[in-house]
Design a protein around this motif. Structure first.
Motif, PDB file in Angstrom:
ATOM      1  N   THR A   1       0.841  -1.195   0.000  1.00 20.89           N
ATOM      2  CA  THR A   1       0.000   0.000   0.000  1.00 20.89           C
ATOM      3  C   THR A   1       0.877   1.245   0.000  1.00 20.89           C
ATOM      4  O   THR A   1       1.664   1.455   0.926  1.00 20.89           O
ATOM      5  N   ILE A   2       0.731   2.063  -1.032  1.00 22.46           N
ATOM      6  CA  ILE A   2       1.521   3.281  -1.173  1.00 22.46           C
ATOM      7  C   ILE A   2       0.595   4.430  -1.592  1.00 22.46           C
ATOM      8  O   ILE A   2      -0.230   4.269  -2.496  1.00 22.46           O
ATOM      9  N   TYR A   3       0.724   5.551  -0.907  1.00 24.92           N
ATOM     10  CA  TYR A   3      -0.075   6.730  -1.227  1.00 24.92           C
ATOM     11  C   TYR A   3       0.840   7.853  -1.708  1.00 24.92           C
ATOM     12  O   TYR A   3       1.979   7.984  -1.239  1.00 24.92           O
ATOM     13  N   ASP A   4       0.348   8.649  -2.639  1.00 20.42           N
ATOM     14  CA  ASP A   4       1.093   9.821  -3.082  1.00 20.42           C
ATOM     15  C   ASP A   4       0.968  10.946  -2.063  1.00 20.42           C
ATOM     16  O   ASP A   4      -0.127  11.213  -1.546  1.00 20.42           O
ATOM     17  N   LYS A   5       2.083  11.631  -1.797  1.00 20.82           N
ATOM     18  CA  LYS A   5       2.051  12.866  -1.023  1.00 20.82           C
ATOM     19  C   LYS A   5       2.013  14.024  -2.011  1.00 20.82           C
ATOM     20  O   LYS A   5       2.849  14.093  -2.916  1.00 20.82           O
ATOM     21  N   VAL A   6       1.043  14.922  -1.877  1.00 21.11           N
ATOM     22  CA  VAL A   6       0.882  15.998  -2.847  1.00 21.11           C
ATOM     23  C   VAL A   6       0.780  17.356  -2.166  1.00 21.11           C
ATOM     24  O   VAL A   6       0.398  17.447  -0.994  1.00 21.11           O
ATOM     25  N   ASN A   7       1.138  18.369  -2.912  1.00 21.72           N
ATOM     26  CA  ASN A   7       0.962  19.760  -2.500  1.00 21.72           C
ATOM     27  C   ASN A   7       0.075  20.456  -3.523  1.00 21.72           C
ATOM     28  O   ASN A   7       0.118  20.140  -4.717  1.00 21.72           O
ATOM     29  N   ASN A   8      -0.742  21.378  -3.073  1.00 22.41           N
ATOM     30  CA  ASN A   8      -1.550  22.171  -3.987  1.00 22.41           C
ATOM     31  C   ASN A   8      -0.720  23.345  -4.499  1.00 22.41           C
ATOM     32  O   ASN A   8      -0.160  24.114  -3.713  1.00 22.41           O
TER      33      ASN A   8
ATOM     34  N   PRO B   1      -0.164  27.007  -6.783  1.00 20.31           N
ATOM     35  CA  PRO B   1      -0.949  28.254  -6.895  1.00 20.31           C
ATOM     36  C   PRO B   1      -2.011  28.220  -7.988  1.00 20.31           C
ATOM     37  O   PRO B   1      -3.034  28.902  -7.889  1.00 20.31           O
ATOM     38  N   ASP B   2      -1.771  27.428  -9.060  1.00 22.07           N
ATOM     39  CA  ASP B   2      -2.747  27.376 -10.149  1.00 22.07           C
ATOM     40  C   ASP B   2      -3.854  26.351  -9.906  1.00 22.07           C
ATOM     41  O   ASP B   2      -4.625  26.031 -10.806  1.00 22.07           O
ATOM     42  N   GLY B   3      -3.943  25.799  -8.681  1.00 26.23           N
ATOM     43  CA  GLY B   3      -5.016  24.874  -8.342  1.00 26.23           C
ATOM     44  C   GLY B   3      -4.734  23.423  -8.664  1.00 26.23           C
ATOM     45  O   GLY B   3      -5.582  22.555  -8.443  1.00 26.23           O
ATOM     46  N   GLN B   4      -3.535  23.137  -9.178  1.00 25.52           N
ATOM     47  CA  GLN B   4      -3.161  21.761  -9.495  1.00 25.52           C
ATOM     48  C   GLN B   4      -2.530  21.085  -8.282  1.00 25.52           C
ATOM     49  O   GLN B   4      -2.184  21.744  -7.291  1.00 25.52           O
ATOM     50  N   GLN B   5      -2.383  19.774  -8.366  1.00 25.78           N
ATOM     51  CA  GLN B   5      -1.713  19.022  -7.305  1.00 25.78           C
ATOM     52  C   GLN B   5      -0.376  18.497  -7.818  1.00 25.78           C
ATOM     53  O   GLN B   5      -0.300  17.942  -8.921  1.00 25.78           O
ATOM     54  N   GLN B   6       0.641  18.675  -7.016  1.00 23.22           N
ATOM     55  CA  GLN B   6       1.979  18.252  -7.402  1.00 23.22           C
ATOM     56  C   GLN B   6       2.478  17.178  -6.434  1.00 23.22           C
ATOM     57  O   GLN B   6       2.454  17.368  -5.219  1.00 23.22           O
ATOM     58  N   LYS B   7       2.900  16.062  -6.996  1.00 21.08           N
ATOM     59  CA  LYS B   7       3.419  14.978  -6.163  1.00 21.08           C
ATOM     60  C   LYS B   7       4.769  15.363  -5.588  1.00 21.08           C
ATOM     61  O   LYS B   7       5.676  15.786  -6.309  1.00 21.08           O
ATOM     62  N   ILE B   8       4.897  15.244  -4.270  1.00 22.89           N
ATOM     63  CA  ILE B   8       6.150  15.611  -3.611  1.00 22.89           C
ATOM     64  C   ILE B   8       6.813  14.422  -2.913  1.00 22.89           C
ATOM     65  O   ILE B   8       7.873  14.557  -2.318  1.00 22.89           O
ATOM     66  N   GLY B   9       6.167  13.270  -2.993  1.00 21.68           N
ATOM     67  CA  GLY B   9       6.735  12.095  -2.353  1.00 21.68           C
ATOM     68  C   GLY B   9       5.707  10.983  -2.216  1.00 21.68           C
ATOM     69  O   GLY B   9       4.637  11.025  -2.838  1.00 21.68           O
TER      70      GLY B   9
END
Length: 454
Positions: free
Chosen positions: A135-142, A144-152
């Motif tokens: 089981t692995i989950y993506d860590k994301v940040n929002n 400024p343009d409303g998109q989600q970016q994977k950070i880990g």
């Protein structure tokens, strides 16, 4: 000085976790390497009298290790938490979490975070470990343009070991008819007139048809269908309860059984289903497994972290019928037991449990047609199935005993605890008396001070 070990566990609870905890504590005591203290905690609403209402001397002795107050005079060298991960705490210099894991195919992100707090995690089966490791989950940040970016990624980062739940082979063992307590033997004969009975053992938790974790409702329905209107009919004994052994709980169990029975035409001749409600001691459970009327153990479970009652039954040579997925396949195989086919499906909404059973996870649903065929086949070919069960008994009694678990646990502890600093006592040298006269202060001649200002 021995390492101080604090164990947090439901050792007084009458539950599967309670059984597991007591076995583990007894193994730690057997190692004879630790100064053990126990912080006893509850397990749901289950009764907490397991150390009082027992004839097991080793169980009774555990009472001596329980802290009356949750206080220690120093930090534990080793802290062992035997609960579900979101309850894990970190009180020790080295922290170990022991959990049955999960019955589905995936764990929550919360569980991964909680396991990563520990230095080591121990689970009872390959299935349980796979649920954590895969089981692995993506860590994301929002952005400024409303998109989600994977950070880990969120995944299991700490070591995890598999340690099976060992069964005490001095308690769970094959018995002859004469070795079964006569009162117990006669009681079951009087209650169940049928000569052939299937046995189920497990807790009946919430959920409608097909939604309770052990799938008991489906078992009852398919059992009725398998032997309805037949000249020869076996019995089904349900050793089950809800959270307690109360009268209200017993009546609720009866209501559930009658609801299933009421779905069949009243003129049908249905086989008998018997409810065995309440607590049985370990030796009484062994009498039950060995009673000549009990011909096979059956469970349509959606998933098991381990499946301890199934192992207990196999240790006495009782044929076992269960599903072909999850923890119990570590000690059951298709050659020597009846493992029923089916498929993985998403868990129903009623089974979702915050941070424990996640909506996206799957569990096993058995094929009802195969259950029907299996029950009828074993009813007609019991001796053939019994021979295979005896082979499985010999195999499991070599590999899955409490003593073998104790050995494996010691190997794990030696592997991971060798670098844990141990608190040692401070031995100060003895001071010798060298002079009985008081020591005079040395005289110091001070210089005269000159006056340098007004």
């Amino acid at each position: 000085m021995r390492k101080l070990m604090l164990i947090c566990a439901p050792v007084t609870s009458r539950s599967g976790y309670g059984d597991h905890a007591r076995s583990l504590v007894k193994s730690f005591i057997e190692h004879d390497k630790y100064d053990i203290k126990i912080r006893d905690v509850r397990w749901g609403d289950c009764p907490r009298n397991a150390l009082i209402e027992t004839d097991d001397k080793k169980d009774k002795q555990l009472q001596n290790y329980i802290l009356n107050e949750n206080r220690l005079d120093r930090q534990p060298d080793v802290y062992v938490d035997i609960r579900i991960p979101q309850e894990f705490e970190t009180y020790g210099k080295y922290n170990i979490g022991i959990t049955a894991g999960i019955e589905t195919n995936a764990v929550s992100g919360k569980w991964l975070e909680d396991c990563n707090k520990m230095d080591l995690v121990i689970v009872p089966s390959k299935h349980s470990k796979d649920g954590f490791v895969n089981t692995i989950y993506d860590k994301v940040n929002n952005t400024p343009d409303g998109q989600q970016q994977k950070i880990g990624e969120l995944k299991l980062e700490k070591p995890m070991e598999v340690l099976f739940e060992g069964v005490d082979d001095e308690v769970y063992k094959p018995l002859t008819k004469d070795e079964i307590d006569k009162e117990f033997f006669d009681w079951l004969n009087d209650e169940v007139p049928e000569k052939f009975a299937f046995l189920f053992v497990g807790q009946w938790v919430k959920g409608g048809y097909g939604e309770d974790r052990k799938d008991i409702a489906r078992l009852i329905k398919v059992f009725y269908e398998s032997f309805a209107n037949k000249k020869k009919q076996p019995a089904l004994i349900l050793k089950t309860s809800g959270a307690t052994f109360s009268i209200m709980d017993k009546e609720d169990m009866k209501r559930k059984i009658n609801e299933i029975k009421s779905q069949f035409p009243s003129e049908w001749k249905l086989p008998n289903v018997y409810l065995l409600h309440g607590n049985l001691e370990s030796n009484e459970m062994n009498y039950l497994y060995n009673h000549p009327k009990i011909k096979a153990m059956v469970s349509l479970t959606h998933g098991e972290g381990f499946g301890r009652p199934l192992l207990e039954a196999s240790m006495v040579g009782l044929p076992v019928i269960s599903t072909a997925w999850s923890g119990h396949t570590d000690f059951l195989d298709t050659e020597l037991s009846a493992l029923l086919p089916g498929k993985l499906e998403q868990v129903p909404k009623s089974a979702v449990w915050k941070d424990i059973v996640i909506p996206e996870s799957q569990w096993f649903n058995v094929d009802e047609g195969d259950v029907y065929k299996c029950l009828n086949y074993i009813f007609s070919h019991h001796l053939e199935f019994k021979r295979k069960a005896n082979e499985l008994m010999d195999k499991n009694r070599e590999k899955f005993t409490l003593d073998k678990m104790t050995e494996k646990l010691d190997e794990i502890m030696e592997k991971y605890l060798k670098d844990v600093p141990q608190q040692v006592g401070l031995n100060l040298p003895k001071l010798k008396k060298v002079n009985s006269k008081p020591i005079e202060e040395p005289k110091v001649k001070l210089p005269k001070l000159k006056k340098v200002g007004v």
